[in-house]
Design a protein around this motif. Structure first.
Motif, PDB file in Angstrom:
ATOM      1  N   TYR A 169       5.347   5.084  -0.424  1.00  0.00           N
ATOM      2  CA  TYR A 169       5.770   5.255  -1.820  1.00  0.00           C
ATOM      3  C   TYR A 169       7.237   5.625  -1.922  1.00  0.00           C
ATOM      4  O   TYR A 169       7.961   5.157  -2.788  1.00  0.00           O
ATOM      5  N   SER A 170       7.668   6.488  -0.991  1.00  0.00           N
ATOM      6  CA  SER A 170       9.053   6.953  -1.096  1.00  0.00           C
ATOM      7  C   SER A 170      10.050   5.857  -0.719  1.00  0.00           C
ATOM      8  O   SER A 170      11.244   5.991  -0.955  1.00  0.00           O
ATOM      9  N   LEU A 171       9.553   4.783  -0.162  1.00  0.00           N
ATOM     10  CA  LEU A 171      10.435   3.644   0.100  1.00  0.00           C
ATOM     11  C   LEU A 171      10.539   2.757  -1.137  1.00  0.00           C
ATOM     12  O   LEU A 171      11.233   1.746  -1.132  1.00  0.00           O
ATOM     13  N   GLY A 172       9.805   3.156  -2.162  1.00  0.00           N
ATOM     14  CA  GLY A 172       9.838   2.367  -3.383  1.00  0.00           C
ATOM     15  C   GLY A 172       8.846   1.228  -3.361  1.00  0.00           C
ATOM     16  O   GLY A 172       8.910   0.331  -4.178  1.00  0.00           O
ATOM     17  N   MET A 173       7.937   1.243  -2.403  1.00  0.00           N
ATOM     18  CA  MET A 173       6.992   0.129  -2.295  1.00  0.00           C
ATOM     19  C   MET A 173       5.649   0.526  -2.895  1.00  0.00           C
ATOM     20  O   MET A 173       5.198   1.658  -2.755  1.00  0.00           O
ATOM     21  N   ASP A 174       5.024  -0.427  -3.544  1.00  0.00           N
ATOM     22  CA  ASP A 174       3.708  -0.200  -4.115  1.00  0.00           C
ATOM     23  C   ASP A 174       2.721  -1.123  -3.391  1.00  0.00           C
ATOM     24  O   ASP A 174       2.828  -2.341  -3.506  1.00  0.00           O
ATOM     25  N   SER A 207       2.551  12.000  -3.605  1.00  0.00           N
ATOM     26  CA  SER A 207       3.610  11.108  -3.126  1.00  0.00           C
ATOM     27  C   SER A 207       3.269  10.504  -1.764  1.00  0.00           C
ATOM     28  O   SER A 207       4.054   9.764  -1.199  1.00  0.00           O
ATOM     29  N   ASP A 236       5.742  -0.541   8.211  1.00  0.00           N
ATOM     30  CA  ASP A 236       5.097   0.600   7.578  1.00  0.00           C
ATOM     31  C   ASP A 236       3.603   0.391   7.376  1.00  0.00           C
ATOM     32  O   ASP A 236       2.967   1.150   6.661  1.00  0.00           O
TER      33      ASP A 236
ATOM     34  N   LYS B  70      18.704   7.593  -3.256  1.00  0.00           N
ATOM     35  CA  LYS B  70      17.445   8.090  -2.707  1.00  0.00           C
ATOM     36  C   LYS B  70      17.452   9.624  -2.620  1.00  0.00           C
ATOM     37  O   LYS B  70      16.414  10.242  -2.408  1.00  0.00           O
ATOM     38  N   LYS B  76      14.390   8.123  -6.416  1.00  0.00           N
ATOM     39  CA  LYS B  76      14.146   7.652  -5.067  1.00  0.00           C
ATOM     40  C   LYS B  76      12.981   6.671  -4.941  1.00  0.00           C
ATOM     41  O   LYS B  76      12.898   5.937  -3.972  1.00  0.00           O
ATOM     42  N   PHE B  77      12.136   6.620  -5.945  1.00  0.00           N
ATOM     43  CA  PHE B  77      11.002   5.701  -5.856  1.00  0.00           C
ATOM     44  C   PHE B  77      11.320   4.288  -6.329  1.00  0.00           C
ATOM     45  O   PHE B  77      10.468   3.412  -6.301  1.00  0.00           O
ATOM     46  N   ILE B  78      12.541   4.090  -6.772  1.00  0.00           N
ATOM     47  CA  ILE B  78      12.913   2.732  -7.193  1.00  0.00           C
ATOM     48  C   ILE B  78      13.080   1.846  -5.958  1.00  0.00           C
ATOM     49  O   ILE B  78      13.832   2.180  -5.049  1.00  0.00           O
ATOM     50  N   PRO B  79      12.365   0.741  -5.901  1.00  0.00           N
ATOM     51  CA  PRO B  79      12.493  -0.144  -4.743  1.00  0.00           C
ATOM     52  C   PRO B  79      13.830  -0.888  -4.759  1.00  0.00           C
ATOM     53  O   PRO B  79      14.420  -1.085  -5.811  1.00  0.00           O
ATOM     54  N   GLY B  99      16.283   3.852   4.009  1.00  0.00           N
ATOM     55  CA  GLY B  99      15.040   3.595   3.279  1.00  0.00           C
ATOM     56  C   GLY B  99      14.943   2.192   2.728  1.00  0.00           C
ATOM     57  O   GLY B  99      14.163   1.925   1.827  1.00  0.00           O
ATOM     58  N   SER B 122       6.015  -3.290  -9.438  1.00  0.00           N
ATOM     59  CA  SER B 122       4.650  -2.978  -9.828  1.00  0.00           C
ATOM     60  C   SER B 122       4.430  -3.470 -11.247  1.00  0.00           C
ATOM     61  O   SER B 122       5.356  -3.509 -12.044  1.00  0.00           O
TER      62      SER B 122
END
Lengths: 688, 123
Positions: A169-174, A207, A236, B70, B76-79, B99, B122
């Motif tokens: 999540y903290s990499l911005g990936m869903d 998180s 990951d 980040k 920081k959660f923005i891909p 990251g 998302s």
């Protein structure tokens, strides 16, 4: 190679000029098609432009441009042959193609042998894909369905086990996105979550990603292609792919027909999108005037005009000397030469004159693009496109004009909702109007938007430290604040305006051309920006006068009349700086006092020259009147640039120097003086 | 609600290319000319859902830009999708530390771009 290195350079330059012309024509053609449909010769003209560029590009081995143009040409050809009906979206794509081809052409013009860089190629790729979809779309609609989908036999069932890392999540990936993406290349039959690692909810860290799942997946893609879905997060996740070999033949068949159906459905959808054809309208054809023309390097014309300028000066000398020798035959010849020289000068200047319409039609596109970006509806009306002015000026006002137009559309015109709420037509109007006015060209840009907000401008100017809070300003002065450096009323910087050049640059550009710009605005009714520019930069008809020992030239177009400063007027003046001229007040400016030319010619009769500029009049007090004079404008040297009220100099037949009066600047001076006096009067009254 | 995508790239040509593709696909696009500008845009009112970012830029390069944003817990959660060139591969390591996971090598085509974007956004 077709050309030698030397030839190539020239060929590329020629190609650039030609291609840019063609591209402009293409844009105009597209705008017309949007308005009137593809009838007449319109689509052919656009097609030919693309075709010619492709052809000449091929000669120069500009492979990339040729490839790109080829696809665009293909689509145009299909449209031309009525195989595909053109849509608004297609026209938009063509606009982008035109822009892109222009970038390519300019790129080649600079680096004739290199291949375009990555970013240009990327853009080409994008556009080619879009063009291809239009092309494909038509083929599939028209041609009977022949090909049955490719590798149907390869449909397989897969079991995909995935464990995502906690940090994902903290990499911005869903993780959900990737699973959703899977369904693009196959069918996600079932997802089974493994919940054994999930601790009790109270201690759950939101998180952290704890998802682990097994997916049943059906697809014809290869293992590598499925793994590729997860390429961004391959480090990951833990991924395991297994095939389920017991997939049944029947299901394969079923799947096959399903997919086919799906595909045809999506085709239908896209074809519906495409098919909103613009009516082919043959009636409203605009006449195409084919005046034959010759392309000449503008430097050559500049040299010619410079030479003519020198000749005018030399001739003035001849005229003066001839007048001293009392020989009627000589005088006659000299005046014949002078007359012809004047004609030569006029025709030479005409070469430089271009219709402003060409520049205006560029704005159609800009307005179209901006209105799309802003989501506002704008009706652009253009008039006076046939007004001619010097090419140099036309080139230099293009940027300021674009800026004013952008501002008008962004800040001036309201959004559709606002307009409806105000009871206005939801379509905003923008008017571009050019006309001749007292030796100048006036260009008006009017909108029917919300107008300038005096209060807001004033507040902003105080905030920005441009004026102090207790300044008392007229409406005009407040409007002019927007031209000050460091002023921007837009609360948020948008991508349309509020970036790049500010209004201060606009004013500076216009003033550099000896022009002015002013604003009229009424709240909720709209604003009008009026640019006034000289007809030409090089030679003007002037009116020569003398004050003291100094000669001055006043641009003849601005001169209304000359009157004698009689005793009657002198009495009237009483030391005031205005007289009553036929029942209207005429402010006066004493040239001798203003420029401190000295006082060595006492007792001379004085004259008033009434000049007009931007709808206002004032009088200049001068001494001797010398009449009309062909004035070759020489710019002032660097040291003298700062002098206000003088726009340039010229050389008289006698070799003496005359100064050209800058009427607009003097006009400003008078207006400021009047305003000051009025304020002064008001203060005096208060004190009393 | 359409998704907001921030393009950070100093090449206006590249921004134009990416912008055209994204707008066509129905996304809303914001633009920044370098890392510094990018950080400013992220602080603005518009919530950014995805960043498409170039590596080599004046003022502040892409990797530094990613590191900086980040650090902000709200951002920081923005891909982020990094655009790179064949030669720029060695910077991937630095990017990974910062990251970055999603890379795309220029020149790329529209489909690749849109596929990558749809993986990162998302619903």
């Amino acid at each position: 190679m077709f050309f030698s290195d030397e030839q190539l350079l020239e060929a590329v330059k020629e190609f650039k000029d030609e291609a840019l012309d063609l591209l402009n024509g293409m844009e105009e053609g597209l705008l017309e098609i949007r308005e009137f449909g593809i009838g007449g010769d319109r689509i052919n003209a656009v097609f030919r432009a693309a075709h010619t560029i492709k052809g000449s590009g091929g000669m120069l081995k500009l492979t990339h441009l040729v490839e790109f143009t080829h696809i665009a040409e293909n689509l145009l050809d299909e449209i031309r042959n009525n195989k595909i009906s053109i849509t608004d979206n297609m026209i938009d794509t063509f606009f982008l193609c035109k822009d892109h081809m222009q970038s390519l052409v300019l790129f080649y013009a600079q680096n004739s042998k290199k291949e375009p860089d990555d970013s240009l190629k990327t853009m080409s790729g994008f556009l080619m894909e879009t063009l291809q979809t239009y092309l494909n779309g038509s083929v599939k609609i028209n041609a009977p369905k022949k090909k049955i989908t490719k590798n149907q036999e390869g449909v397989q069932y897969w079991q995909i086990d995935i464990m995502f890392s906690k940090e994902i999540y903290s990499l911005g990936m869903d993780p959900a996105n990737f699973i959703r993406y899977l369904s693009k290349i196959g069918e996600v039959v079932k997802i089974q979550l493994n919940t054994e690692y999930i601790s009790d909810l109270e201690h759950l860290n939101p998180s952290e990603c704890l998802i682990e799942c097994t997916i049943a997946f059906r697809s014809s893609k290869s293992k590598d292609e499925i793994i590729e879905v997860f390429d961004f997060i391959e480090e990951d996740i833990e991924l395991k792919l297994t095939t389920l070999n017991d997939a049944q033949e029947e299901q394969n068949d079923e799947n096959q027909s399903e997919e086919e159906e799906e595909e045809s459905e999506s085709n239908l959808l896209s074809s519906q999108n495409i098919e909103k054809p613009i009516a082919v309208n043959n009636e409203k054809e605009t006449s195409i005037v084919n005046s034959s023309s010759l392309r000449v390097d503008s430097d050559k014309i500049d040299i010619l005009i410079n030479l003519i300028g020198e000749m005018v000066i030399a001739n003035a000398n001849v005229v003066q000397r001839a007048s001293l020798i009392e020989n009627s035959g000589l005088n006659e010849s000299v005046s014949a030469v002078s007359r012809m020289l004047e004609e030569i000068r006029e025709s030479a200047m005409k070469i430089r004159m271009v219709q402003i319409g060409e520049t205006f039609s560029k704005f159609k596109r800009i307005v179209h693009d901006i209105s799309k970006q802003l989501g506002k509806q704008v009706d652009l009306t253009i008039s006076g496109g046939e007004t001619e002015m010097d090419k140099t000026i036309v080139e230099k006002i293009s940027d300021p004009l674009v800026h004013i137009i952008r501002n008008a559309m962004d800040h001036g015109l309201e959004t559709i909702e606002e307009r409806i709420a105000k009871g206005k037509n939801q379509k905003g109007t923008l008017v571009l109007h050019a006309y001749h006015d007292a030796g100048t060209i006036a260009i008006e840009i009017s909108d029917d938007g919300k107008g300038l907000d005096e209060e807001k401008i004033f507040k902003k100017a105080v905030e920005r430290g441009i004026i102090s809070e207790d300044s008392k300003l007229t409406q005009k002065e407040i409007f002019n604040l927007i031209f000050e450096a460091g002023f921007s009323t837009a609360d948020a910087i948008t991508s349309i305006s509020g970036r790049g050049v500010g209004m201060d640059v606009v004013r500076r550009n216009i003033e550099a051309l000896r022009g002015t710009v002013d604003i009229k605005s009424t709240k909720d009714k709209g604003s009008t920006f009026t640019m006034r520019l000289p007809l030409t930069l090089a030679i003007i008809d002037g009116f020569l006068v003398k004050v003291g020992a100094t000669h001055f030239v006043i641009p003849l177009d601005m001169v209304l009349e000359c009157i004698e400063l009689s005793a009657r007027y002198r009495n009237e003046m009483h030391g005031n700086n205005y007289i009553n001229l036929r029942n209207s007040i005429l402010p006066l400016l004493n040239v001798r006092e203003h420029f401190s030319t000295g006082n060595d010619s006492e007792n001379l009769r004085e004259n008033i020259i009434v000049v007009q500029y931007a709808g206002m009049r004032f009088g200049l007090i001068v001494e001797e009147l010398h009449g009309e004079f062909q004035t070759v404008i020489k710019p002032l040297g660097k040291i003298f640039r700062q002098i206000r009220g003088i726009s340039g100099s010229t050389i008289l037949g006698s070799g003496e120097v005359a100064l050209i009066l800058d009427i607009p600047m003097l006009m400003n001076h008078i207006v400021a003086l009047q305003a000051h006096n009025e304020k002064g009067d008001a203060n005096e009254v208060k004190e009393n | 609600m359409s998704k907001n995508i921030l393009i950070v790239d100093d090449s206006s040509m590249m921004r134009l290319a990416v912008r055209t593709a994204l707008i066509e696909a129905g996304y809303t696009v914001l633009e920044a000319v370098d890392g510094v500008d990018g950080l400013l845009k992220l602080q603005g009112d518009i919530k950014v859902d995805l960043i498409v970012c170039d590596v080599n830029m004046p003022n502040m390069d892409g990797i530094t830009f990613v590191k900086k944003y980040k650090e902000d817990p709200k951002l920081k959660f923005i891909p982020v999708l990094m655009l790179t060139t064949e030669e720029g591969q060695e910077r991937k390591e630095q990017g990974k530390e910062a990251g970055v996971r999603a890379w795309m090598v220029k020149p790329f085509n529209k489909t690749t771009l849109l596929n990558a974007v749809s993986k990162l956004l998302s619903v």
